[in-house]
Structures are given as structure tokens and as C-alpha cells.
Motif scaffolding. Structure first.
Motif, PDB file in Angstrom:
ATOM      1  N   GLU A  89      16.291  46.212 -33.523  1.00 34.71           N
ATOM      2  CA  GLU A  89      16.499  46.917 -34.805  1.00 34.71           C
ATOM      3  C   GLU A  89      17.843  46.345 -35.557  1.00 34.71           C
ATOM      4  O   GLU A  89      17.590  46.269 -36.735  1.00 34.71           O
ATOM      5  N   SER A  90      18.795  45.876 -34.891  1.00 36.84           N
ATOM      6  CA  SER A  90      20.272  45.449 -35.402  1.00 36.84           C
ATOM      7  C   SER A  90      19.813  44.136 -36.088  1.00 36.84           C
ATOM      8  O   SER A  90      20.236  44.017 -37.188  1.00 36.84           O
ATOM      9  N   ALA A  91      18.895  43.248 -35.493  1.00 29.44           N
ATOM     10  CA  ALA A  91      18.630  41.828 -35.968  1.00 29.44           C
ATOM     11  C   ALA A  91      17.784  42.154 -37.247  1.00 29.44           C
ATOM     12  O   ALA A  91      18.077  41.304 -38.141  1.00 29.44           O
ATOM     13  N   MET A  92      17.009  43.159 -37.488  1.00 30.82           N
ATOM     14  CA  MET A  92      16.207  43.337 -38.698  1.00 30.82           C
ATOM     15  C   MET A  92      16.982  43.713 -39.728  1.00 30.82           C
ATOM     16  O   MET A  92      16.952  43.376 -40.838  1.00 30.82           O
ATOM     17  N   LEU A  93      17.837  44.724 -39.281  1.00 33.21           N
ATOM     18  CA  LEU A  93      18.860  45.394 -40.526  1.00 33.21           C
ATOM     19  C   LEU A  93      19.550  44.213 -40.885  1.00 33.21           C
ATOM     20  O   LEU A  93      20.115  44.387 -42.112  1.00 33.21           O
ATOM     21  N   LEU A  94      20.267  43.330 -40.096  1.00 32.64           N
ATOM     22  CA  LEU A  94      20.775  41.941 -40.713  1.00 32.64           C
ATOM     23  C   LEU A  94      20.191  41.276 -41.642  1.00 32.64           C
ATOM     24  O   LEU A  94      20.799  40.657 -42.383  1.00 32.64           O
ATOM     25  N   GLY A  95      18.787  41.317 -41.478  1.00 30.20           N
ATOM     26  CA  GLY A  95      17.996  40.598 -42.292  1.00 30.20           C
ATOM     27  C   GLY A  95      17.310  39.093 -41.715  1.00 30.20           C
ATOM     28  O   GLY A  95      16.945  38.538 -42.426  1.00 30.20           O
ATOM     29  N   ILE A  96      17.364  39.221 -40.248  1.00 29.99           N
ATOM     30  CA  ILE A  96      16.517  38.078 -39.499  1.00 29.99           C
ATOM     31  C   ILE A  96      15.039  38.513 -39.776  1.00 29.99           C
ATOM     32  O   ILE A  96      14.576  39.667 -39.488  1.00 29.99           O
ATOM     33  N   ARG A  97      14.473  37.556 -39.966  1.00 32.76           N
ATOM     34  CA  ARG A  97      13.060  37.537 -40.351  1.00 32.76           C
ATOM     35  C   ARG A  97      11.838  37.873 -39.259  1.00 32.76           C
ATOM     36  O   ARG A  97      10.805  38.359 -39.576  1.00 32.76           O
ATOM     37  N   GLU A 160      28.825  44.879 -47.864  1.00 35.25           N
ATOM     38  CA  GLU A 160      29.274  46.256 -47.779  1.00 35.25           C
ATOM     39  C   GLU A 160      28.695  47.196 -46.617  1.00 35.25           C
ATOM     40  O   GLU A 160      29.156  47.870 -45.788  1.00 35.25           O
ATOM     41  N   ARG A 161      27.358  47.426 -46.693  1.00 33.46           N
ATOM     42  CA  ARG A 161      26.527  47.980 -45.764  1.00 33.46           C
ATOM     43  C   ARG A 161      26.449  47.923 -44.509  1.00 33.46           C
ATOM     44  O   ARG A 161      26.669  48.623 -43.564  1.00 33.46           O
ATOM     45  N   THR A 162      26.532  46.339 -44.328  1.00 33.98           N
ATOM     46  CA  THR A 162      26.929  46.014 -42.760  1.00 33.98           C
ATOM     47  C   THR A 162      28.193  46.466 -42.358  1.00 33.98           C
ATOM     48  O   THR A 162      28.321  46.943 -41.162  1.00 33.98           O
ATOM     49  N   ILE A 163      28.999  46.179 -42.774  1.00 34.14           N
ATOM     50  CA  ILE A 163      30.717  46.745 -42.620  1.00 34.14           C
ATOM     51  C   ILE A 163      30.760  48.177 -42.281  1.00 34.14           C
ATOM     52  O   ILE A 163      31.435  48.683 -41.430  1.00 34.14           O
ATOM     53  N   ALA A 171      34.192  49.731 -34.934  1.00 29.08           N
ATOM     54  CA  ALA A 171      34.747  48.246 -34.733  1.00 29.08           C
ATOM     55  C   ALA A 171      35.962  48.228 -35.612  1.00 29.08           C
ATOM     56  O   ALA A 171      36.124  48.984 -36.815  1.00 29.08           O
ATOM     57  N   ARG A 172      36.923  47.272 -35.209  1.00 31.11           N
ATOM     58  CA  ARG A 172      38.086  47.384 -36.216  1.00 31.11           C
ATOM     59  C   ARG A 172      38.197  46.001 -36.926  1.00 31.11           C
ATOM     60  O   ARG A 172      37.208  45.310 -36.660  1.00 31.11           O
ATOM     61  N   ASN A 173      38.917  45.965 -37.712  1.00 35.01           N
ATOM     62  CA  ASN A 173      38.940  44.768 -38.814  1.00 35.01           C
ATOM     63  C   ASN A 173      38.824  43.378 -38.162  1.00 35.01           C
ATOM     64  O   ASN A 173      38.200  42.377 -38.498  1.00 35.01           O
ATOM     65  N   VAL A 187      37.813  41.055 -44.850  1.00 35.88           N
ATOM     66  CA  VAL A 187      37.143  42.381 -44.325  1.00 35.88           C
ATOM     67  C   VAL A 187      37.953  43.551 -45.142  1.00 35.88           C
ATOM     68  O   VAL A 187      37.413  44.509 -45.579  1.00 35.88           O
ATOM     69  N   LYS A 188      39.435  43.376 -45.221  1.00 39.14           N
ATOM     70  CA  LYS A 188      40.283  44.600 -45.760  1.00 39.14           C
ATOM     71  C   LYS A 188      39.937  44.638 -47.165  1.00 39.14           C
ATOM     72  O   LYS A 188      39.635  45.953 -47.739  1.00 39.14           O
ATOM     73  N   ALA A 189      39.397  43.539 -48.153  1.00 43.73           N
ATOM     74  CA  ALA A 189      39.050  43.695 -49.324  1.00 43.73           C
ATOM     75  C   ALA A 189      37.852  44.211 -49.458  1.00 43.73           C
ATOM     76  O   ALA A 189      37.586  45.296 -50.335  1.00 43.73           O
ATOM     77  N   HIS A 190      36.894  44.038 -48.501  1.00 42.61           N
ATOM     78  CA  HIS A 190      35.274  44.729 -48.544  1.00 42.61           C
ATOM     79  C   HIS A 190      35.648  46.264 -48.300  1.00 42.61           C
ATOM     80  O   HIS A 190      34.925  47.009 -48.987  1.00 42.61           O
ATOM     81  N   ILE A 191      36.444  46.758 -47.313  1.00 43.01           N
ATOM     82  CA  ILE A 191      36.758  47.820 -46.963  1.00 43.01           C
ATOM     83  C   ILE A 191      37.349  48.810 -48.120  1.00 43.01           C
ATOM     84  O   ILE A 191      37.108  49.798 -48.336  1.00 43.01           O
ATOM     85  N   SER A 192      38.362  48.229 -48.761  1.00 43.09           N
ATOM     86  CA  SER A 192      38.982  48.762 -49.950  1.00 43.09           C
ATOM     87  C   SER A 192      37.937  48.971 -51.151  1.00 43.09           C
ATOM     88  O   SER A 192      37.993  50.081 -51.737  1.00 43.09           O
TER      89      SER A 192
END
Length: 221
Positions: A89-97, A160-163, A171-173, A187-192
Motif C-alpha cells: 500500500e505504501s509503495a502504491m501511495l508513493l507512486g510506484i507503478r 507535501e502529502r508524502t511528508i 518521523a522526525r525531520n 524538509v523544514k521548508a516543506h513543513i513550513s
């Protein structure tokens, strides 16, 4: 199948890549590389990248770390996958075909290759049905959501959805940076950006937001 110019196999073990030989029997151009640095990230080349799970550095879901890095550049599938070693399921959500298992018959691998190159997913039908039901639930839920909330969800990028999912799992930064092959600063920029888009002031508020809209943001386009 004409939209793909070549299959690129990221094969990091010494044994021959039998799947590449199989792909050539389909009349497809193939290339085998041992290191990600040998990949050309130019999307105009229309490559399909297959990453071997065997011999690769994996995250805690059993997914090769390189997959997270490459899915934004290529269509990506995994091969030489050991059963029960990976969260599908995680593989599919990541975008793996799709996934090609090490113990599969060669004719099934050939079918899987053909389907994925033709822009289809290659996963267990039970998992596909489960994910489809969640999409339907998300669409039904959108009908009950205020327009500004829907707009908020749609502003989030795929990264951003993945993060958000990583943050929700605790999970931490540093861990997020390692799993996505990016810097902690990025990562900090994405979280902001995520805090701004979700109107969250901190991780606790973001977690509450994610729990409320989890089904929606995982599939929001």
C-alpha cells in the motif's frame, strides 16, 4: 507501449539481470545501470525505471530509498521483490507503478511488464479494490466538505502529502530527509509550507488535521 522509449534497470547485484533479457524479447530497448548517478533525469527520454529490491538500501516499509527519489522523474516499478518484505500500500501511495516478485513465473513477469509499460498498475487485485474504495469514499466526502477545505487539500503537492504521512507516523525531520534523499533544510521548508497551507501552528495541530482529512489528502490530485 509506444510512449516508453526504453526500460532502465537499476541492478546493483553481480548476477545477470534476467528481467532485462525478458524485456528485450518484447522488442523493448533496455539499459542496465548499477548506480543512480548513471540515470538521465531528462523526462523527454521517456524512460521507465525498474529498481531491484534485492541489494538496495530500503526504508522501514521495505521500499528502496531510491524509489522515493526517482518517482518524480520516471515511471518506476520494483522487481526482485521478496514477498512479505514490503508494504504494498505504501509503495502504491508513493507512486510506484507495480511489483514483480522474485518467485513469480516468467510469463507473469512478462505480463506485468507489458501492463506497466502500457501505463497500467500491476498490483494484487485485492489491494487495487481496497484503494479504489478509498478513492470513492474520498470523492463522496468531498461533496460534504466546504469549498475552502477542498481548495486547501488541492494546494498540497505530492511531496507535501508524502511528508504529512511521515509526520503522522512520528518521523522526525532527519528521518524524513533520509527516506526522501533530501536535506533537512528542504524538509523544514516543506513543513513550513504545509503548516501555512493547512493553517497548522505546529506538528500537533498538523497531526489532528491529518487524522481528519487522511483519506482525502492521500488521493487529492
Amino acid at each position: 507501449m509506444s510512449i516508453i522509449n526504453e526500460l532502465v534497470f537499476l541492478h546493483q547485484v553481480a548476477a545477470p539481470c534476467h528481467l532485462a533479457i525478458l524485456a528485450e524479447s518484447m522488442g523493448l530497448k533496455t539499459r542496465i545501470v548499477k548506480h543512480a548517478a548513471e540515470l538521465d533525469l531528462d523526462k523527454s527520454h521517456r524512460s521507465f525505471c525498474l529498481i531491484a529490491q534485492k541489494g538496495a538500501a530500503l526504508d522501514n516499509k521495505g521500499i528502496p530509498l531510491l524509489a522515493s527519489r526517482l518517482v518524480s522523474h520516471f515511471p518506476v516499478a520494483l522487481y526482485q521483490v521478496e514477498r512479505n518484505s514490503l508494504d504494498q500500500e505504501s509503495a502504491m501511495l508513493l507512486g510506484i507503478r507495480g511489483l514483480l516478485f522474485a518467485d513469480q513465473r516468467m510469463d507473469l513477469m512478462l505480463t506485468g511488464l507489458r501492463k506497466m509499460v502500457a501505463d497500467e498498475l500491476w498490483y494484487d487485485r485485492t489491494l487495487l479494490s481496497k484503494m479504489f474504495r478509498r478513492v470513492v469514499q474520498k470523492l463522496d466526502g468531498n461533496n460534504e466538505m466546504p469549498a475552502d477545505t477542498v481548495a486547501m487539500l488541492q494546494m498540497l503537492t505530492s511531496r507535501e502529502r508524502t511528508i504529512i504521512q511521515f509526520v503522522s507516523s512520528g518521523a522526525r525531520n532527519k528521518e524524513i530527509a533520509h527516506r526522501l534523499c533530501i536535506s533537512e533544510h528542504t524538509v523544514k521548508a516543506h513543513i513550513s509550507s504545509i503548516f501555512r497551507k493547512t493553517q497548522s501552528r505546529n506538528r500537533v495541530e498538523l497531526l489532528r488535521w491529518a487524522q481528519t482529512y487522511q483519506t482525502h489528502f492521500e488521493f487529492c490530485s
